[in-house]
Design an enzyme around this catalytic site. Structure first.
Site, PDB file in Angstrom:
ATOM      1  N   ARG A  30     -33.607 107.181  81.729  1.00  0.00           N
ATOM      2  CA  ARG A  30     -34.837 106.397  81.901  1.00  0.00           C
ATOM      3  C   ARG A  30     -35.256 105.675  80.638  1.00  0.00           C
ATOM      4  NH1 ARG A  30     -37.193 108.413  85.981  1.00  0.00           N
ATOM      5  NH2 ARG A  30     -36.230 110.241  86.807  1.00  0.00           N
TER       6      ARG A  30
ATOM      7  N   ASP B 292     -24.190 104.446  76.850  1.00  0.00           N
ATOM      8  CA  ASP B 292     -22.848 104.927  76.514  1.00  0.00           C
ATOM      9  C   ASP B 292     -22.902 106.007  75.430  1.00  0.00           C
ATOM     10  OD1 ASP B 292     -21.667 102.949  78.299  1.00  0.00           O
ATOM     11  OD2 ASP B 292     -22.350 101.506  76.804  1.00  0.00           O
TER      12      ASP B 292
END
Ligand code: ATP
Ligand code: MG
Length: 315
Positions: free
Chosen positions: A228, A259
């Site tokens: 989020r 990532d």
């Protein structure tokens, strides 16, 4: 023996230096930066000390040399990186709006970045592998990319490894319906799912996050993490739901946060930590990633994350 292997696009990113500089008007660009979600993940994992390998393709050109040098310099195994004759290195132009949206122009599907070939890899490449981490964007690379993802998944599972999946929906690369279909077989077998909350809702059609997570878990003993942004993440299993708030940092460049978060989450799981510690550690990795300009420049080391967590604990 790789802790994490990833397959997909390596590309260079050329970005607008400031917000609200649309891509359909002339203006300044900054770059090239080494990028592509799978390549960022591979570097982020290596910086965390994981044995990390990358499979992909680059052209025999300056951008390809930049990517190859970068991956090698970062200790990512590049035995599966092909230098593709007759094709240029993949490319993405990126612009940011003041309200945090991103606009992309990709030159990828017909680039060297899509020309992935895993058939020449020796069988020993997969022995002892712990995780294959796939980004949904790799499934948008056409037939060669999809076939490479399928084969590496089969070989990873056969070698006793597990699948970690970040849907990384990019409508510029693949429409949602197609992405849902392409991701189906991977969603079914992944041991770890790492969508953003918005992606979880888009993939499942569920109206709220809890329902989306429950559909993603699909009754299986596995982990779904909903990312989020600045708000942190929520981790779901069959037994538990754990919200872990994010850290407050000055965001310079949001690309790559997901990532870096993914790589840190895998490091935590590999280390056998409880989910609370894993989620906090991964949030710190994502937060540190956004504090630097450039897609992989902000990928932190374990020492940097620990120092950041210690500092946050004192505040
Ligand atoms: P990507 O651009 O790499 O695809 P993403 O959209 O997959 O990123 P985000 O939710 O934006 O994922 O970010 C991943 C994680 O990084 C978040 O769950 C959070 O832990 C951390 N993070 C991202 N942005 C911020 C921020 N502005 N402040 C603090 N932490 C952040
Ligand atoms: Mg993402």
């Amino acid at each position: 023996m790789f802790d994490v292997l990833t397959v997909g696009e390596a590309l260079v990113e050329i970005m607008r230096p400031d917000r609200d500089q649309p891509l359909d008007k002339p203006g300044e660009f900054l770059g090239p930066f080494a990028s592509g979600a799978p390549a960022i993940f591979a570097v982020a994992a290596a910086r965390l000390g994981l044995a990390s390998a990358f499979i992909g393709g680059v052209g025999n050109d300056a951008f390809g040399r930049l990517l190859q040098a970068r991956l090698t310099h970062e200790n990512v195994n590049t035995a599966g990186l092909r230098i593709v004759p007759g094709r240029s290195t993949g490319l993405a132009f990126v612009g940011y709006t003041a309200d945090g949206r991103r606009e992309f122009v990709f030159h990828l599907r017909h680039s060297a970045g899509s020309a992935i070939d895993v058939d020449l890899l020796p069988a020993a490449y997969f022995s002892g592998i712990r995780w294959l981490h796939l980004s949904g964007s790799a499934l948008a690379l056409g037939d060669a990319g999809r076939s490479a993802c399928h084969k590496t998944l089969d070989w990873t599972l056969a070698a006793g490894g597990r699948l970690s999946l970040d849907p990384n929906l990019r409508p510029e690369l693949m429409p949602l319906d197609e992405a849902r279909q392409a991701l189906g077989p991977y969603l079914a077998v992944a041991a770890l799912l790492l969508p953003t909350a918005k992606e979880a809702r888009a993939l499942t059609g569920a109206a709220d996050d809890d329902a989306a997570a429950s559909r993603l878990l699909g009754g299986q003993e596995r982990i779904a993490v909903l990312k989020r942004g600045a708000q942190g993440c929520t981790v779901y299993t069959q037994q538990a739901r754990l919200y872990m708030p994010g850290f407050t940092v000055a965001e310079v460049d949001p690309t790559g946060a997901g990532d870096c978060f993914n790589a840190a989450f895998l490091l935590g799981l590999n280390s056998g930590w409880d989910l609370e510690r894993v989620a906090r550690f991964a949030n710190a990795a994502g937060a540190l990633a956004v504090t630097k300009q450039g897609p992989m420049e902000g990928a932190p080391t374990v020492q940097e994350i620990e120092a950041f967590l210690a500092q946050a604990g004192r505040e």
